[in-house]
Design a protein around this motif. Structure first.
Motif, PDB file in Angstrom:
ATOM      1  N   TYR A 131      -3.744   6.054  -3.718  1.00 14.97           N
ATOM      2  CA  TYR A 131      -4.304   6.554  -2.465  1.00 14.97           C
ATOM      3  C   TYR A 131      -5.021   7.877  -2.712  1.00 14.97           C
ATOM      4  CZ  TYR A 131      -4.661   7.804   2.470  1.00 14.97           C
ATOM      5  OH  TYR A 131      -5.132   8.155   3.711  1.00 14.97           O
ATOM      6  N   GLN A 137      -5.352  -3.183   9.774  1.00 16.24           N
ATOM      7  CA  GLN A 137      -4.864  -4.481   9.315  1.00 16.24           C
ATOM      8  C   GLN A 137      -4.556  -5.396  10.500  1.00 16.24           C
ATOM      9  OE1 GLN A 137      -4.739  -5.221   6.145  1.00 16.24           O
ATOM     10  NE2 GLN A 137      -3.377  -6.970   5.912  1.00 16.24           N
ATOM     11  N   PHE A 182       0.811  -1.208   0.000  1.00 12.08           N
ATOM     12  CA  PHE A 182       0.000   0.000   0.000  1.00 12.08           C
ATOM     13  C   PHE A 182       0.855   1.273   0.000  1.00 12.08           C
ATOM     14  CE2 PHE A 182      -4.077  -1.996   1.962  1.00 12.08           C
ATOM     15  CZ  PHE A 182      -4.535  -2.308   0.698  1.00 12.08           C
ATOM     16  N   ARG A 203      -8.761   1.679   3.902  1.00 14.14           N
ATOM     17  CA  ARG A 203      -7.973   0.562   3.369  1.00 14.14           C
ATOM     18  C   ARG A 203      -8.755  -0.173   2.280  1.00 14.14           C
ATOM     19  NH1 ARG A 203      -7.562  -4.885   5.407  1.00 14.14           N
ATOM     20  NH2 ARG A 203      -8.743  -4.250   7.236  1.00 14.14           N
ATOM     21  N   SER A 259     -10.040   1.436   8.531  1.00 15.80           N
ATOM     22  CA  SER A 259     -10.380   0.182   7.858  1.00 15.80           C
ATOM     23  C   SER A 259     -11.130   0.454   6.557  1.00 15.80           C
ATOM     24  CB  SER A 259     -11.225  -0.701   8.771  1.00 15.80           C
ATOM     25  OG  SER A 259     -12.427  -0.035   9.149  1.00 15.80           O
ATOM     26  N   THR A 318      -3.435   2.426   7.320  1.00 18.48           N
ATOM     27  CA  THR A 318      -3.742   1.014   7.096  1.00 18.48           C
ATOM     28  C   THR A 318      -3.255   0.086   8.198  1.00 18.48           C
ATOM     29  OG1 THR A 318      -1.700   0.777   5.808  1.00 18.48           O
ATOM     30  CG2 THR A 318      -3.712   1.291   4.589  1.00 18.48           C
ATOM     31  N   TYR A 363      -4.809  -6.558  -3.465  1.00 22.03           N
ATOM     32  CA  TYR A 363      -3.930  -6.611  -2.297  1.00 22.03           C
ATOM     33  C   TYR A 363      -2.578  -7.192  -2.709  1.00 22.03           C
ATOM     34  CZ  TYR A 363      -8.298  -5.764   0.184  1.00 22.03           C
ATOM     35  OH  TYR A 363      -9.477  -5.207   0.612  1.00 22.03           O
TER      36      TYR A 363
END
Length: 325
Positions: free
Chosen positions: A276, A139, A125, A293, A290, A135, A208
């Motif tokens: 982003y 996570q 990320f 993300r 969250s 994040t 991801y």
């Protein structure tokens, strides 16, 4: 004295029941299926929380059962709200924990090594412009919700599994996760879809660190497969347990993602941006860590779909990937 069934328990067919289990997430509940036809089976397990464990225990007790009576668990995908209690059930019952072979391969070791998994995801990320604070906490928190199974038994697409007195076809429905499993019973016109299709909300389609390269492209294929089956009803993971008008809903979700792709094309044409930054164009409202993300992962899935189709490009600038027309 007859004991009334828990309010969250819904009879679906024969000995198959859907249980709405509370989760501390915006969806509020997740569907766990209980099949009383031997082998006694759960499909998905909810999160590892006291509330989820109690809800499942109460439903099992209604049928005169407890954890040791479970003989088989089928996991539709490895996300915490579907996989979280798999290890506990495995330990208490010795049940076989089954998952699609693709999902086992793609998620192997993820929940067993939190430090490595989080570090890899944060590096991925950050390479797309995300500050670590956006994040990291979210996570790490999710690992407390999962007790992973020690051993997973693979299922393969095209295989059939007995459930509720019928044979169900195992389907591969990628997009929301790389190895998302579905179960299809054509005589009943019923698809056990979990998060492959949902009412009210669209499943998160995210890219991801360990994802297949084009999850949105995968998902377009899944939506086409579901529309072609045209189930009379789908058993869904959230906001269910049942969805009717399944093919129409699949086409509606496809159109939603096509609109998202149009938004992204316009944003990249305006000026070069990392993912982003683009996530605030696609998801402008304020989100908790969250949520941001998930927004970043979904933005990446759309950006990479366009890049792999040759519609936009990306270049590395200062260790960050920037998308441009």
């Amino acid at each position: 004295m007859t004991v009334s069934p828990p309010a969250a328990l819904h009879h679906l067919h024969a000995a198959l029941y859907a249980l709405q289990v509370p989760i501390p997430l915006p969806m509020k509940t997740v569907t766990v299926l209980i099949d009383l036809t031997p082998p006694i089976t759960l499909i998905d397990t909810a999160l590892n929380t006291p509330e989820a464990r109690q809800t499942i225990e109460d439903a099992l007790a209604h049928f005169g059962l407890h954890w040791p009576d479970i003989e088989r668990v089928i996991i539709t995908h490895h996300h915490p709200d579907h996989y979280g209690l798999a290890g506990l059930i495995e330990e208490r019952s010795g049940a076989a924990i089954q998952m699609l072979d693709v999902e086992i391969e793609r998620s192997e070791g993820f929940w067993h090594d939190p430090a490595r998994s989080v570090a890899r995801q944060l590096e991925f990320f950050s390479g797309h412009g995300a500050p670590e604070a956006a994040t990291a906490e979210a996570q790490l928190h999710s690992f407390g919700w999962v007790l992973p199974a020690a051993r997973l038994v693979p299922l393969s697409e095209g295989q059939t599994v007995p459930l509720a007195g019928h044979d169900w076809q195992v389907l591969w429905l990628p997009g929301h996760s790389d190895g998302h499993l579905g179960l299809w019973q054509p005589e009943l016109g019923t698809l056990i879809a979990a998060d492959a299709i949902l009412p009210r909300i669209t499943p998160n389609i995210g890219l991801y660190a360990s994802s297949r390269p084009d999850p949105l492209g995968d998902y377009f294929g899944t939506l086409g497969k579901i529309a072609a089956l045209s189930p009379a009803r789908a058993v869904v993971g959230h906001h269910g347990p049942l969805l009717e008008g399944v093919a129409a809903r699949a086409n509606m979700i496809r159109d939603h993602h096509l609109e998202r792709l149009d938004e992204l094309r316009l944003a990249v044409r305006e000026r070069p941006r990392h993912a982003y930054d683009l996530s605030f164009t696609m998801f402008a409202r304020e989100l908790p860590p969250s949520g941001r993300r998930f927004a970043l992962a979904e933005t990446l899935a759309h950006a990479e779909h366009l890049r792999l189709a040759g519609e936009i490009e990306r270049s590395e600038e200062g260790g960050v990937w920037v998308y441009h027309a």
